[in-house]
Design an enzyme around this catalytic site. Structure first.
Site, short mmCIF file in Angstrom:
data_model
loop_
_atom_site.label_atom_id
_atom_site.label_comp_id
_atom_site.label_asym_id
_atom_site.label_seq_id
_atom_site.Cartn_x
_atom_site.Cartn_y
_atom_site.Cartn_z
N LYS A 135 0.85 -1.18 0.00
CA LYS A 135 0.00 0.00 0.00
C LYS A 135 0.89 1.23 0.00
CE LYS A 135 -1.96 2.84 2.59
NZ LYS A 135 -1.78 4.01 1.70
N GLU A 184 10.11 1.39 10.44
CA GLU A 184 11.06 2.50 10.28
C GLU A 184 10.24 3.77 10.42
OE1 GLU A 184 13.31 1.99 6.66
OE2 GLU A 184 14.46 0.37 7.56
N GLU A 224 9.19 16.24 15.48
CA GLU A 224 9.60 16.12 14.07
C GLU A 224 8.76 17.06 13.21
OE1 GLU A 224 8.34 12.65 11.77
OE2 GLU A 224 10.39 12.43 11.03
P1 NAD Z 1 2.26 8.26 7.55
O1 NAD Z 1 2.54 7.44 8.74
O2 NAD Z 1 1.21 9.30 7.63
O3 NAD Z 1 1.83 7.34 6.32
C1 NAD Z 1 2.66 6.27 5.88
C2 NAD Z 1 1.80 5.22 5.22
O4 NAD Z 1 0.93 4.65 6.18
C3 NAD Z 1 0.89 5.76 4.11
O5 NAD Z 1 0.82 4.80 3.09
C4 NAD Z 1 -0.44 5.90 4.82
O6 NAD Z 1 -1.56 5.84 3.96
C5 NAD Z 1 -0.41 4.70 5.73
N1 NAD Z 1 -1.27 4.79 6.93
C6 NAD Z 1 -1.58 5.90 7.64
N2 NAD Z 1 -2.34 5.56 8.70
C7 NAD Z 1 -2.50 4.22 8.67
C8 NAD Z 1 -3.20 3.28 9.48
N3 NAD Z 1 -3.87 3.67 10.57
N4 NAD Z 1 -3.16 1.98 9.13
C9 NAD Z 1 -2.48 1.57 8.04
N5 NAD Z 1 -1.81 2.42 7.22
C10 NAD Z 1 -1.82 3.73 7.54
O7 NAD Z 1 3.66 8.88 7.13
P2 NAD Z 1 3.95 9.90 5.92
O8 NAD Z 1 3.40 11.23 6.29
O9 NAD Z 1 3.54 9.27 4.65
O10 NAD Z 1 5.56 9.95 5.93
C11 NAD Z 1 6.30 10.80 6.74
C12 NAD Z 1 6.76 10.11 7.99
O11 NAD Z 1 7.47 8.93 7.66
C13 NAD Z 1 7.73 10.92 8.82
O12 NAD Z 1 7.42 10.76 10.18
C14 NAD Z 1 9.07 10.29 8.53
O13 NAD Z 1 10.05 10.48 9.52
C15 NAD Z 1 8.69 8.87 8.40
N6 NAD Z 1 9.69 8.11 7.63
C16 NAD Z 1 10.55 7.27 8.29
C17 NAD Z 1 11.53 6.58 7.59
C18 NAD Z 1 12.52 5.67 8.27
O14 NAD Z 1 13.22 4.94 7.58
N7 NAD Z 1 12.62 5.68 9.59
C19 NAD Z 1 11.62 6.74 6.22
C20 NAD Z 1 10.74 7.60 5.58
C21 NAD Z 1 9.76 8.29 6.29
O1 6OD Z 2 18.28 4.53 2.28
C1 6OD Z 2 17.52 3.73 2.80
O2 6OD Z 2 17.65 2.51 2.68
C2 6OD Z 2 16.40 4.21 3.61
N1 6OD Z 2 15.64 3.26 4.21
C3 6OD Z 2 16.17 5.54 3.73
C4 6OD Z 2 15.14 6.10 4.49
C5 6OD Z 2 14.98 7.43 4.44
C6 6OD Z 2 13.92 8.09 5.13
O3 6OD Z 2 13.28 8.99 4.67
#
Ligand code: NAD
Ligand code: 6OD
Length: 487
Positions: A179, A255, A391
């Site tokens: 998804k 993550e 964040e």
């Molecule tokens: P989000 O959590 O809002 O959404 C991520 C995904 O989860 C989307 O596909 C969304 O539709 C889905 N989703 C949302 N609520 C859900 C639920 N209740 N059940 C199932 N699926 C659900 O995150 P975002 O706004 O898309 O991305 C930004 C966030 O992602 C930031 O907090 C960022 O730090 C984090 N992020 C972390 C990493 C990492 O590797 N640690 C990498 C990239 C982004």
């Molecule tokens: O580089 C990667 O493998 C990775 N998981 C990056 C994540 C970045 C977050 O936004």
């Protein structure tokens, strides 16, 4: 090259419409960019059923060498259709095309090759056990796939993060239901075509589109046929997904968010550090989980570093993705810009001095409908401020002075998150010492976001559960069965 304007679901090898559609807007100018077909619970169920059927069919008895060959073919096909992936990712995200070419799409192909190499080279444990009567037993573990894996990913690095999970899942013999974010549906859909071209059997890679709560995300995480959930996104969403899978005790790999620190010592190479920090604060408009939002600077260097970073921010060029001079795109959506703007206002309320930025830029009428934001730097706030604790996920950072190594470590670790850190110093002994003292999953010295795909990637605290990368990914995507034979 034009990107597709419609994102269909992909279930059991077929593209299918949803019960309803929604429009996803271009972050560049606000115009409708993609019509997305939302999957309801029935379609999600069909996708999980298709994945199970694939596991019970030829895919379930595929060999490692067959799967690694497939993964390499997928990488080849991504490269053959490189420009289409670039166009689709640019259309959804508004990122500079140069960045998408160098990072997002290049890494997608690399992810498949890297996990093909890893799975081909990784065996499981075997032990000879000495028994008390002088005989022995042979213990060996056999790796089996976890099963049907739900892959839920965000919008900031859509294809990179999706393939970072799909590649190891398939390498280990799982079938996936993906998804993608509602903001970035296109490259996951295009990947379905590539999977078929490479010869991945029907039902092994399924895509369902939609939102989280009350939509495809929730239907997937609560589905009884899902054997595990791998998720990248916000910490609060991770928490909701944990609750959703708890009744069926399914494993998760998470993550999540970050509030990452950089620690800059006065002995650092100033020019190199400014260039590195400019990248770690502003790359992808600050929408990288690893982005630096807190910069701790040893006091004698504070003014020079601040001046250098302000100058670097001034050189960023906000503009259209296809302009080669563009360094910085918009935020993903108006909704996200509202969140980032609320932090820009909050910083001022909390007493911050705005060194640069702080608002919405005027980029002319053609881009007025986009979700643009100014790269922003603050001083005058400390670890008690919400803008230093929460964040933001935008091109922002707070600069905070420190007077000793011990204080720098304490301030950097004073957070509920624990994803990444970067230490900038010419003293390598100190670099190692401070990097190891960071309570994070990834600590860089004199660099940032330099990746070896075999290294463990993940976070502590609110930043996640588990590690992905190389053999670390295989732990989540496999289920070992140990066999003990008395000899
Ligand atoms: P989000 O959590 O809002 O959404 C991520 C995904 O989860 C989307 O596909 C969304 O539709 C889905 N989703 C949302 N609520 C859900 C639920 N209740 N059940 C199932 N699926 C659900 O995150 P975002 O706004 O898309 O991305 C930004 C966030 O992602 C930031 O907090 C960022 O730090 C984090 N992020 C972390 C990493 C990492 O590797 N640690 C990498 C990239 C982004
Ligand atoms: O580089 C990667 O493998 C990775 N998981 C990056 C994540 C970045 C977050 O936004």
């Amino acid at each position: 090259m034009t990107a597709p304007t419609e994102a269909l679901n992909h279930v059991g090898g077929k593209f299918v419409t949803g019960l309803s559609t929604f429009d996803k807007a271009s972050p560049v100018d606000g115009r409708p960019a993609v019509t997305v077909h939302e999957a309801g619970p029935e379609l999600v169920d069909a996708a999980v059923t298709a994945a199970r059927k694939a596991l019970n069919g030829s895919w379930g008895s595929s060999t490692v060498s067959e799967r690694t060959a497939l993964l390499r073919r997928v990488a080849d096909r991504i490269e053959a259709r490189f420009d289409e992936f670039v166009a689709a990712e640019v259309r959804d995200t508004g990122k500079p095309e140069t960045l998408v070419r160098e990072l997002d799409v290049a890494r997608a192909a690399m992810n498949f090759r890297s996990f093909a190499d890893t799975v081909a080279a990784t065996g499981m444990d075997s032990f000879l056990t000495d028994l008390t009567d002088g005989r022995q037993a042979l213990n060996y573990a056999v790796a089996k796939p976890l099963g049907v894996v739900a892959v839920i990913v965000p919008w900031n690095l859509p294809l990179l993060l999706l393939t970072w999970k799909v590649a190891p899942a398939l390498a280990c013999g799982n079938a996936v239901v993906v998804k993608p974010s509602e903001e970035t549906p296109s490259t996951a859909t295009l990947l379905a075509e590539v999977m078929a071209e490479a010869g991945v059997p029907d039902g092994v890679y399924n895509v369902v589109h939609g939102f989280g709560p009350g939509s495809a995300g929730e239907a997937l995480t609560t589905h009884p046929g899902v054997d595990g959930v791998t998720f990248t996104g916000e910490s609060a969403t991770g928490s909701a997904i944990m609750r959703a899978v708890a009744p069926r005790v399914r494993p998760v790999s998470f993550e999540l968010g970050g509030k990452n620190a950089a620690v800059v010592f006065a002995d650092t190479d100033l020019d190199r550090t400014v260039a590195g920090l400019s990248r770690s604060v502003f790359l992808n408009t600050g929408q990288v989980c690893l982005s630096t939002e807190r910069v701790y600077v040893e006091r004698p260097l504070f003014d020079d570093l601040a001046a250098g970073l302000v100058e670097a921010a001034g050189k960023l060029r906000l503009g259209r993705p296809d302009d080669p001079a563009t360094t910085t795109g918009p935020l993903i959506s108006h909704k996200h810009r509202e969140k980032v703007r609320s932090y820009l206002d909050l910083a001022v309320e909390e007493g911050a001095t705005v060194l640069t930025g702080g608002g919405v830029p005027d980029l002319g009428p053609g881009l007025a409908g986009g979700s643009w934001i100014e790269p922003t730097l603050w001083t005058g706030v400390d670890n008690t401020a919400r803008v230093v604790r929460e964040e933001v996920f935008g091109p922002v950072a707070a600069l905070i002075p420190f007077d000793s190594e011990e204080e720098a470590v304490r301030l950097a670790n004073d957070t509920d998150y624990g994803l990444a850190a970067a230490v900038w110093t010419q003293n390598l002994e100190r670099g190692h010492r401070v990097a190891q003292a960071m309570r994070v999953g990834m600590s860089w010295v004199n660099t940032w976001y330099l990746r070896d795909l075999r290294s463990p990637f993940g976070g502590a605290g609110l930043s996640g559960i588990g590690r992905e990368g190389g053999r670390h990914s295989l732990h989540f995507y496999t289920q070992p069965t140990n066999v003990c034979v008395q000899l």
